[in-house]
Scaffold this motif. Structure first.
Motif, PDB file in Angstrom:
ATOM      1  N   ALA A 126       0.790  -1.043   0.020  1.00 24.66           N
ATOM      2  CA  ALA A 126      -0.072  -0.037   0.015  1.00 24.66           C
ATOM      3  C   ALA A 126       0.818   1.241   0.142  1.00 24.66           C
ATOM      4  N   MET A 152      -5.342  -0.283   5.090  1.00 23.65           N
ATOM      5  CA  MET A 152      -6.228   0.075   3.988  1.00 23.65           C
ATOM      6  C   MET A 152      -6.646   1.699   4.147  1.00 23.65           C
ATOM      7  N   TYR A 153      -6.428   2.430   5.459  1.00 18.62           N
ATOM      8  CA  TYR A 153      -6.703   3.780   5.754  1.00 18.62           C
ATOM      9  C   TYR A 153      -5.722   4.631   5.025  1.00 18.62           C
ATOM     10  N   TYR A 154      -4.724   4.194   4.581  1.00 23.22           N
ATOM     11  CA  TYR A 154      -3.773   4.823   3.641  1.00 23.22           C
ATOM     12  C   TYR A 154      -3.653   4.279   2.114  1.00 23.22           C
ATOM     13  N   ASN A 155      -4.208   3.069   2.027  1.00 23.54           N
ATOM     14  CA  ASN A 155      -4.221   2.450   0.457  1.00 23.54           C
ATOM     15  C   ASN A 155      -4.843   3.359  -0.365  1.00 23.54           C
ATOM     16  N   GLN A 156      -3.962   3.253  -1.635  1.00 21.12           N
ATOM     17  CA  GLN A 156      -4.519   4.458  -2.673  1.00 21.12           C
ATOM     18  C   GLN A 156      -5.278   3.506  -3.686  1.00 21.12           C
ATOM     19  N   GLN A 174      -6.730   0.756  -3.701  1.00 19.65           N
ATOM     20  CA  GLN A 174      -8.196   0.334  -3.420  1.00 19.65           C
ATOM     21  C   GLN A 174      -8.839   1.124  -2.570  1.00 19.65           C
ATOM     22  N   LYS A 175      -8.632   2.187  -2.938  1.00 26.05           N
ATOM     23  CA  LYS A 175      -9.560   3.180  -1.892  1.00 26.05           C
ATOM     24  C   LYS A 175     -10.931   3.242  -2.149  1.00 26.05           C
ATOM     25  N   ASN A 176     -11.373   2.860  -3.252  1.00 29.42           N
ATOM     26  CA  ASN A 176     -12.968   2.592  -3.286  1.00 29.42           C
ATOM     27  C   ASN A 176     -13.607   1.807  -2.489  1.00 29.42           C
ATOM     28  N   HIS A 183     -12.815   0.676   0.437  1.00 25.66           N
ATOM     29  CA  HIS A 183     -12.498   1.333   1.690  1.00 25.66           C
ATOM     30  C   HIS A 183     -12.913   2.765   2.099  1.00 25.66           C
ATOM     31  N   THR A 184     -13.922   3.216   1.474  1.00 23.50           N
ATOM     32  CA  THR A 184     -14.543   4.395   1.837  1.00 23.50           C
ATOM     33  C   THR A 184     -15.110   4.579   3.201  1.00 23.50           C
ATOM     34  N   LYS A 243     -12.836   5.625   5.965  1.00 20.36           N
ATOM     35  CA  LYS A 243     -12.232   6.708   5.765  1.00 20.36           C
ATOM     36  C   LYS A 243     -13.383   7.818   6.247  1.00 20.36           C
TER      37      LYS A 243
END
Length: 299
Positions: free
Chosen positions: A21, A240-244, A246-248, A250-251, A254
């Protein structure tokens, strides 16, 4: 009552692993480069000192050995709580044999350890551990083991290195590693590469349909502290808070601050509406433990 703290002491790393990530498909770092200060580290430990059984340093975004104060932190832990278990997870190519000898001299407890993540032999390890120098791994691991340290060899198995599992196991035994473990990543629903293929056919899992979760954090009474001193329920949520990439997916996490997530994750579990990352990591029958294929004690 927290019994285990997982620290991510730095976001720095010398590698560019494609599924990490810290970058987007192995191309360029997307996280702030920062180290967990010694004062913040102490504060998280002191507040739980009486209940702690274990502290380990493992990177979701960085390699712990890139933290210039790592040995200082370990020395302090051992001075205030000599019997506590301390572990490190690393790609093994950072620092030099002298540093690794000092590390072994600190990790003298019966269950202290270092996990060296080595994904094959010299002709394959670099294909996933991009930028990592094989010879440095071997020199550092040898220095650590020769100084009395307990070392574990963890191997991620892909199509390109699956023929080397037994050879790596034998090499680990010959070098004096205590354990050899192999696993197959479950991240194929999130990443697709021409140069990387799974060791076995990937079967798609519909994580959205999962409602039943066996939370590892609750089971082991653990917590996760990142390189900025933020505390998250676990490393999966923190990563996953930082992951770019797969950010969609893990909204949902956030929407909250790290502090809010410390209670919100449990609220979601209680009403059978877990976060997506909780479904992926701790869903019954598809949890992270299912990745492990071999766990062999060598000595």
């Amino acid at each position: 009552m927290v019994k285990i703290i997982h620290f991510e002491p730095t976001s720095r790393c010398n590698a560019a692993c494609p599924m990490c990530a810290r970058n987007v498909n192995g191309d360029g770092c997307v996280v702030e480069l920062s180290d967990l200060s010694f004062d913040k580290f102490q504060a998280h430990v002191i507040s739980r000192l009486s209940s702690l059984d274990k502290i380990f340093f493992c990177g979701s975004l960085g390699d712990p050995c890139a933290d210039k104060d790592l040995l200082k932190k370990i020395a302090w832990i051992k001075s205030v709580r000599p019997g506590i278990v301390v572990g490190i997870n690393t790609n093994g190519s950072i620092r030099n044999p002298a540093w690794w000898t000092k590390c072994a001299e600190l990790l003298t407890g019966m269950y202290d350890y270092v996990v060296f993540s080595i994904d094959g032999l010299e002709d394959t390890n670099y294909k996933y551990r991009v930028g990592v120098q094989w010879q440095k791994i071997m020199e550092n691991a040898k220095a650590y083991i020769d100084a009395g340290g307990s070392a574990h060899w963890d191997m991620l198995v892909f199509d390109h290195n699956k023929h080397q599992v037994n050879m790596c196991k034998q090499r680990a035994k010959d070098m004096g590693f205590s354990w050899f473990r192999s696993k197959e990543t479950d991240r194929w629903d999130q990443f697709s590469f021409d140069q990387l293929k799974p060791a076995n056919e990937y079967n798609y899992i519909d994580y959205d349909s999962i409602t039943s979760v066996q939370c590892e954090r609750n089971k082991e009474s653990s917590t996760y502290v990142d390189f900025q001193g933020n505390e998250f329920p676990c490393c999966h949520i923190g990563e996953m808070y930082y992951n770019q990439t797969q950010k969609n997916n893990h909204t949902d996490i956030k929407e909250f601050t790290p502090e809010e997530l410390m209670t919100e994750y449990q609220t979601r579990l209680d009403i059978n509406n877990p976060f997506y990352v909780c479904k992926r990591s701790c869903g019954k029958a598809v949890n992270k433990r299912s990745q492990w294929k071999q766990e062999i004690q060598l000595k």
